[in-house]
Structures are given as structure tokens and as C-alpha cells.
Design a protein around this motif. Structure first.
Motif, short mmCIF file in Angstrom:
data_model
loop_
_atom_site.label_atom_id
_atom_site.label_comp_id
_atom_site.label_asym_id
_atom_site.label_seq_id
_atom_site.Cartn_x
_atom_site.Cartn_y
_atom_site.Cartn_z
N CYS A 1 5.26 -8.29 13.28
CA CYS A 1 6.33 -7.33 12.97
C CYS A 1 5.83 -6.26 12.01
CB CYS A 1 7.52 -8.03 12.35
SG CYS A 1 8.46 -9.02 13.51
N ARG A 2 4.97 -6.65 11.12
CA ARG A 2 4.44 -5.70 10.15
C ARG A 2 3.57 -4.64 10.80
NH1 ARG A 2 7.39 -4.81 6.68
NH2 ARG A 2 5.70 -3.83 5.59
N ILE A 3 2.88 -4.98 11.89
CA ILE A 3 2.06 -3.98 12.58
C ILE A 3 2.96 -2.84 13.07
CG2 ILE A 3 0.75 -3.48 14.68
CD1 ILE A 3 -0.48 -6.21 14.48
N SER A 4 4.05 -3.18 13.74
CA SER A 4 4.92 -2.13 14.27
C SER A 4 5.56 -1.35 13.14
CB SER A 4 5.97 -2.69 15.22
OG SER A 4 6.76 -3.64 14.59
N ASN A 5 5.88 -1.99 12.04
CA ASN A 5 6.44 -1.29 10.89
C ASN A 5 5.43 -0.30 10.33
OD1 ASN A 5 6.80 -1.38 7.65
ND2 ASN A 5 8.76 -1.35 8.70
N ASP A 6 4.17 -0.70 10.21
CA ASP A 6 3.13 0.20 9.71
C ASP A 6 2.98 1.40 10.62
OD1 ASP A 6 2.62 -1.52 7.63
OD2 ASP A 6 0.62 -2.09 8.29
N LYS A 7 2.96 1.16 11.94
CA LYS A 7 2.80 2.26 12.89
C LYS A 7 3.97 3.23 12.81
CE LYS A 7 -0.22 -0.15 16.09
NZ LYS A 7 -0.40 -0.69 17.43
N GLU A 8 5.19 2.72 12.68
CA GLU A 8 6.37 3.58 12.55
C GLU A 8 6.29 4.40 11.28
OE1 GLU A 8 9.67 0.92 12.74
OE2 GLU A 8 9.33 0.46 14.84
N TYR A 9 5.88 3.77 10.19
CA TYR A 9 5.78 4.46 8.90
C TYR A 9 4.79 5.62 9.00
CZ TYR A 9 4.47 5.36 4.08
OH TYR A 9 4.19 5.97 2.90
N TYR A 10 3.61 5.36 9.53
CA TYR A 10 2.60 6.41 9.62
C TYR A 10 2.99 7.49 10.61
CZ TYR A 10 -0.26 3.62 6.55
OH TYR A 10 -0.70 2.93 5.46
N LEU A 11 3.73 7.16 11.65
CA LEU A 11 4.23 8.16 12.59
C LEU A 11 5.23 9.09 11.89
CD1 LEU A 11 4.36 9.30 15.46
CD2 LEU A 11 6.14 7.61 15.94
N VAL A 12 6.13 8.53 11.10
CA VAL A 12 7.10 9.34 10.37
C VAL A 12 6.38 10.26 9.38
CG1 VAL A 12 8.94 9.24 8.63
CG2 VAL A 12 9.04 7.76 10.64
N ILE A 13 5.38 9.75 8.70
CA ILE A 13 4.61 10.58 7.75
C ILE A 13 3.93 11.73 8.50
CG2 ILE A 13 2.63 10.60 6.18
CD1 ILE A 13 5.14 9.27 5.03
N ALA A 14 3.31 11.44 9.65
CA ALA A 14 2.61 12.47 10.42
C ALA A 14 3.58 13.54 10.91
CB ALA A 14 1.87 11.84 11.59
N ILE A 15 4.73 13.13 11.42
CA ILE A 15 5.72 14.09 11.91
C ILE A 15 6.24 14.94 10.75
CG2 ILE A 15 8.05 14.30 12.87
CD1 ILE A 15 7.30 11.85 14.65
N THR A 16 6.50 14.32 9.62
CA THR A 16 6.97 15.05 8.44
C THR A 16 5.95 16.08 8.00
OG1 THR A 16 8.26 13.14 7.74
CG2 THR A 16 7.80 14.82 6.07
N ASN A 17 4.67 15.71 7.98
CA ASN A 17 3.62 16.65 7.59
C ASN A 17 3.54 17.82 8.56
OD1 ASN A 17 2.93 15.25 5.30
ND2 ASN A 17 1.34 14.07 6.30
N LEU A 18 3.68 17.55 9.86
CA LEU A 18 3.66 18.63 10.84
C LEU A 18 4.86 19.56 10.65
CD1 LEU A 18 2.61 16.72 14.06
CD2 LEU A 18 1.26 18.42 12.82
N TRP A 19 6.01 18.99 10.37
CA TRP A 19 7.22 19.78 10.16
C TRP A 19 7.06 20.66 8.93
CZ3 TRP A 19 11.25 18.84 6.36
CH2 TRP A 19 12.36 19.62 6.54
N ILE A 20 6.52 20.11 7.85
CA ILE A 20 6.30 20.90 6.62
C ILE A 20 5.29 22.00 6.89
CG2 ILE A 20 5.30 20.79 4.30
CD1 ILE A 20 6.57 17.97 4.09
N ALA A 21 4.21 21.68 7.61
CA ALA A 21 3.19 22.68 7.90
C ALA A 21 3.76 23.82 8.76
CB ALA A 21 2.01 22.03 8.60
N SER A 22 4.64 23.50 9.70
CA SER A 22 5.20 24.54 10.56
C SER A 22 6.15 25.44 9.76
CB SER A 22 5.92 23.94 11.76
OG SER A 22 7.11 23.27 11.35
N ASP A 23 6.81 24.89 8.75
CA ASP A 23 7.67 25.70 7.90
C ASP A 23 6.89 26.63 7.00
OD1 ASP A 23 10.00 24.75 8.93
OD2 ASP A 23 10.52 23.48 7.23
N LEU A 24 5.64 26.30 6.70
CA LEU A 24 4.82 27.11 5.80
C LEU A 24 4.22 28.32 6.50
CD1 LEU A 24 2.97 24.29 3.85
CD2 LEU A 24 4.92 25.64 3.09
N LYS A 25 4.25 28.33 7.83
CA LYS A 25 3.65 29.45 8.57
C LYS A 25 4.52 30.66 8.54
CE LYS A 25 0.83 26.73 11.62
NZ LYS A 25 0.49 26.37 12.97
#
Length: 63
Positions: free
Chosen positions: A39-63
Motif C-alpha cells: 500500500c505504501r508503494i502506491s501512496n509514494d507514487k501518488e505523492y510524487y505524481l502530485v508534486i510533479a503536477i504541482t511543479n508543472l502547474w507552477i512553472a506554467s504560471d511563471l511563463k
């Protein structure tokens, strides 16, 4: 000049002895040892996916 802003990961630790995926920065390697560890594997993957999407969203707002 571009400087490397990546931080080195400090060694993680698994909260429960013998687990491979249960704890801060405790992300393997290897297969999980039981259902809780799995269960922890899927939780880790979800967490890192949310972080990656958030970083992309922030980067797109900075353009």
C-alpha cells in the motif's frame, strides 16, 4: 549561469524494521514484504505524481 538546485536526498529510514516502503524517504528498492508495505508503494507514487503536477502547474504560471 544555471546552478544545480537539486538537494541530495538524505538517507531514508523505514519506520518498521524489515519494511521497504514504509517511512520518510523509504522507497525501496525491492518488492514489498507484505500488504501494508505494498500500500505504501502506491501512496509514494501518488505523492510524487502530485508534486510533479504541482511543479508543472507552477512553472506554467511563471511563463
Amino acid at each position: 549561469m544555471h546552478r544545480n538546485t537539486r538537494r541530495k536526498k538524505s538517507p531514508g529510514f523505514c519506520i518498521f524494521l524489515g519494511y521497504r516502503w514504509c517511512g520518510p524517504r523509504c522507497s525501496g528498492p525491492g518488492a514489498p514484504i507484505n500488504d501494508v508495505d505494498a500500500c505504501r508503494i502506491s501512496n509514494d507514487k501518488e505523492y510524487y505524481l502530485v508534486i510533479a503536477i504541482t511543479n508543472l502547474w507552477i512553472a506554467s504560471d511563471l511563463k
